[in-house]
Motif scaffolding. Structure first.
Motif, PDB file in Angstrom:
ATOM      1  N   LEU A 194       0.831  -1.074  -0.010  1.00 29.61           N
ATOM      2  CA  LEU A 194      -0.175  -0.151  -0.137  1.00 29.61           C
ATOM      3  C   LEU A 194       1.023   1.200   0.008  1.00 29.61           C
ATOM      4  O   LEU A 194       0.440   2.272  -0.420  1.00 29.61           O
ATOM      5  CB  LEU A 194      -0.822  -0.075   1.318  1.00 29.61           C
ATOM      6  N   ASN A 197       1.215   1.354  -3.517  1.00 31.74           N
ATOM      7  CA  ASN A 197       0.184   0.904  -4.362  1.00 31.74           C
ATOM      8  C   ASN A 197       0.478   0.115  -5.562  1.00 31.74           C
ATOM      9  O   ASN A 197      -0.242   0.286  -6.652  1.00 31.74           O
ATOM     10  CB  ASN A 197      -0.701   2.199  -4.763  1.00 31.74           C
ATOM     11  N   ASP A 233      -8.991  -1.878  -6.209  1.00 29.27           N
ATOM     12  CA  ASP A 233      -7.648  -1.057  -6.443  1.00 29.27           C
ATOM     13  C   ASP A 233      -6.510  -1.773  -6.742  1.00 29.27           C
ATOM     14  O   ASP A 233      -5.735  -1.817  -6.086  1.00 29.27           O
ATOM     15  CB  ASP A 233      -7.788  -0.144  -4.993  1.00 29.27           C
ATOM     16  N   ASP A 235      -3.428  -2.561  -9.873  1.00 30.35           N
ATOM     17  CA  ASP A 235      -2.930  -1.937 -10.722  1.00 30.35           C
ATOM     18  C   ASP A 235      -2.913  -2.594 -12.257  1.00 30.35           C
ATOM     19  O   ASP A 235      -3.259  -3.567 -12.418  1.00 30.35           O
ATOM     20  CB  ASP A 235      -1.338  -1.561 -10.460  1.00 30.35           C
ATOM     21  N   TRP A 273      -2.399   4.443   3.916  1.00 33.77           N
ATOM     22  CA  TRP A 273      -1.619   4.039   2.463  1.00 33.77           C
ATOM     23  C   TRP A 273      -2.405   3.596   1.544  1.00 33.77           C
ATOM     24  O   TRP A 273      -2.093   3.457   0.606  1.00 33.77           O
ATOM     25  CB  TRP A 273      -0.562   3.196   2.893  1.00 33.77           C
ATOM     26  N   ARG A 274      -3.803   3.615   1.807  1.00 31.33           N
ATOM     27  CA  ARG A 274      -4.557   3.129   0.912  1.00 31.33           C
ATOM     28  C   ARG A 274      -5.621   3.959   0.361  1.00 31.33           C
ATOM     29  O   ARG A 274      -6.917   3.872   0.199  1.00 31.33           O
ATOM     30  CB  ARG A 274      -5.603   1.642   1.704  1.00 31.33           C
ATOM     31  N   ASP A 276      -8.079   6.030  -1.661  1.00 31.51           N
ATOM     32  CA  ASP A 276      -8.766   5.807  -2.939  1.00 31.51           C
ATOM     33  C   ASP A 276      -9.368   7.183  -3.211  1.00 31.51           C
ATOM     34  O   ASP A 276     -10.460   7.138  -2.973  1.00 31.51           O
ATOM     35  CB  ASP A 276      -9.406   4.746  -2.975  1.00 31.51           C
ATOM     36  N   TYR A 301      -1.354  10.900  -3.928  1.00 31.07           N
ATOM     37  CA  TYR A 301      -0.187  10.429  -2.917  1.00 31.07           C
ATOM     38  C   TYR A 301       0.144  11.185  -1.885  1.00 31.07           C
ATOM     39  O   TYR A 301       0.510  10.857  -0.843  1.00 31.07           O
ATOM     40  CB  TYR A 301       0.865   9.999  -3.742  1.00 31.07           C
ATOM     41  N   ARG A 304      -1.372  10.496   1.274  1.00 31.99           N
ATOM     42  CA  ARG A 304      -1.012   9.643   2.344  1.00 31.99           C
ATOM     43  C   ARG A 304       0.387   9.738   3.062  1.00 31.99           C
ATOM     44  O   ARG A 304       0.505   9.097   4.083  1.00 31.99           O
ATOM     45  CB  ARG A 304      -0.425   8.379   1.321  1.00 31.99           C
ATOM     46  N   GLU A 340       2.310   3.777 -14.335  1.00 30.42           N
ATOM     47  CA  GLU A 340       2.552   3.461 -12.915  1.00 30.42           C
ATOM     48  C   GLU A 340       3.780   3.067 -12.644  1.00 30.42           C
ATOM     49  O   GLU A 340       4.163   3.370 -11.418  1.00 30.42           O
ATOM     50  CB  GLU A 340       1.524   1.904 -12.877  1.00 30.42           C
ATOM     51  N   THR A 344       5.651   4.991  -9.359  1.00 31.07           N
ATOM     52  CA  THR A 344       6.126   4.166  -8.177  1.00 31.07           C
ATOM     53  C   THR A 344       7.473   4.541  -8.114  1.00 31.07           C
ATOM     54  O   THR A 344       7.930   5.092  -6.688  1.00 31.07           O
ATOM     55  CB  THR A 344       6.501   2.720  -8.728  1.00 31.07           C
TER      56      THR A 344
END
Length: 487
Positions: A194, A197, A233, A235, A273-274, A276, A301, A304, A340, A344
């Protein structure tokens, strides 16, 4: 204490389809005995606005429907630039609110400043897919769900009072949380890391577990979210994994699986951390940080990281919604995978260099450098996937499957610059440098913009259009009423 106004907003760039979303949520509010103004924040081009706005006017709602589109956004941005009185800042302001996932959501923060806001993406629906025979959760288990074949039986649509579930907790202290809320430090997902993600590998079942930890009774729940079904949720790598494992599937972009919830329960945590943002609510009474104004998909982000302050808490509320994954105007799956991977990288760099968190922003030291090792790690993952696609193509059972795999492999190679390491490293460096520069500049100017908007809203309404749609059984608001609601 005076109850704060609550706004329901729908950020979209798909004006063609947003009317269905508006009517679905309006019906949920009516059936639950709730009311809230609904505002569509539209990122469409002027051409698409002219083409599809009439469809929004044909909707039928019991709640007042408002619209902030290209014309209204230009008025707002022009006013901000005029108040700053520095032409050199115009480009920065326009980038902060540019058509993008984060830019559009920054408009929602400005327009709801001083109030509570609930946001739903245009491909969300106010019901959940719940298994017919719910199972008991473990003591520290918050939710459990699973992927099932699309069209399979054994689950039912269930509607919840979306607005009331947020009103129960949003903007309140942890001490005021309903007694059925569990409390802990953070949630851990059995199928996903998380913090970034990113998937831990395709999992047919997953659970969220609550890690023990102290939550200050005086911490304020500044953001909350519902649980989600339909499309979990997950990826892009998981979508690709589904495509590879289904030997009869001919379309990588389609989704043949549905995520259903077995059971869930609400909780409040010190860290989230989740996050949405597609199904989230915010206490915007004193201002919030900006969403990263990025065209990538990590605009939320910042929240978070920001929520980790001891005085701030986050919640998962006692309701769930469904994501229907609208592929209209969505980037191809290979592009999603590329985005993505860059996201990251950026998340890791920003988190590792985080220096400060304050009332309406964060500070970090990362300036945008991408090392050769950074780019090689991303490229290696894409090349490994490409090899798997070619291997699956060689063993495909039909010509249609073979062609689909070949097309997707070619798309992947094009997206990752034909796996040419120097060219790839150069382009990734450029993208990251641009994104980080814009994010850092936006964070610096954001508090000033909040002050400008705060004083403006005390005297005048922000540019907004009341949609003259059909409101069965409701009295049309007066012009004065329009201005009061807009303010």
């Amino acid at each position: 204490m005076t109850e704060r106004n609550l706004h329901f907003v729908i950020p979209t760039y798909r004006l063609r389809d947003v009317g269905e979303t508006v009517e679905a949520y309006d019906d949920n509010f009516r059936r639950s005995g709730q009311t809230a103004p609904i505002t569509v924040f539209d990122d469409s081009s002027l051409a698409n606005h002219e083409k599809y706005y009439a469809g929004l006017e044909r909707t039928r709602t019991h709640n007042d429907l408002f619209y902030v589109g290209p014309a209204e956004k230009e008025q707002f941005v022009s006013y901000i630039c005029k108040r700053l009185r520095d032409r050199k800042l115009d480009v920065l302001v326009r980038n902060l609110f540019r058509p993008s996932y984060g830019g559009n959501r920054n408009f929602t923060l400005m327009y709801t400043l001083g109030d509570l806001m609930i946001s739903a993406d245009d491909d969300m629906r106010p019901y959940a897919l719940i298994e017919d025979s719910p199972e008991s959760l473990a003591d520290d288990e918050i939710s459990r769900g699973k992927l099932i074949p699309r069209g399979a039986n054994g689950h039912t649509r269930k509607s919840y009072d979306i607005l009331e579930s947020f009103r129960d907790i949003l903007g309140k202290t942890v001490a005021e949380a309903p007694p059925n809320y569990e409390r802990g430090e953070l949630l851990v997902d059995t199928a996903m890391d998380l913090e970034t993600n990113t998937s831990l590998g395709l999992a047919r079942e997953n659970s969220l577990f609550l890690r023990e930890g102290k939550v200050s009774r005086n911490a304020i729940v500044k953001m909350a979210q519902t649980f989600r079904t339909g499309t979990n949720d997950i990826d892009a790598a998981d979508y690709i994994e589904m495509f590879l494992e289904d030997h009869d599937r001919h379309d990588a972009e389609s989704l043949n699986d549905t995520y259903v919830l077995v059971n869930f329960r609400p909780c409040v945590t010190t860290v989230n951390w989740r996050m949405d943002c597609g199904v989230a609510g915010y206490d915007n009474s004193t201002g919030l940080p900006p969403f990263f104004p990025t065209r990538l998909r990590f605009e939320d982000y910042i929240y978070r990281l920001w929520v980790q302050q001891p005085s701030v808490a986050a919640a998962h509320v006692d309701s769930a919604q469904t994501h229907i994954k609208n592929n209209y105007m969505r980037d191809p799956l290979a592009s999603e995978l590329f985005n993505e991977a860059i996201c990251t990288l950026l998340k890791n760099k920003i988190r590792a260099s985080l220096r400060k968190v304050d009332e309406v922003g964060i500070s970090f030291d990362y300036e945008g450098a991408v090392t050769l090792a950074d780019s090689q790690e991303i490229l290696h993952g894409a090349q490994s996937l490409h090899s798997r696609l070619l291997d699956a193509q060689a063993h495909a059972r039909s010509d249609e499957r073979r062609e689909a795999l070949a097309l997707f492999a070619a798309s992947l190679a094009r997206t990752f610059y034909e796996f040419e390491p120097d060219f790839f490293q150069q382009n990734v460096s450029r993208i990251v440098d641009d994104e980080i520069g814009l994010i850092r500049s936006s964070l610096e100017i954001w508090p000033t913009l909040l002050e400008i908007v705060y004083f403006r809203k005390n005297c005048h309404s922000l540019p907004m259009r009341h949609v003259r749609n059909q409101q069965p059984g409701a009295r049309k608001p007066t012009e004065a009423g329009d201005k009061a609601r807009a303010a």
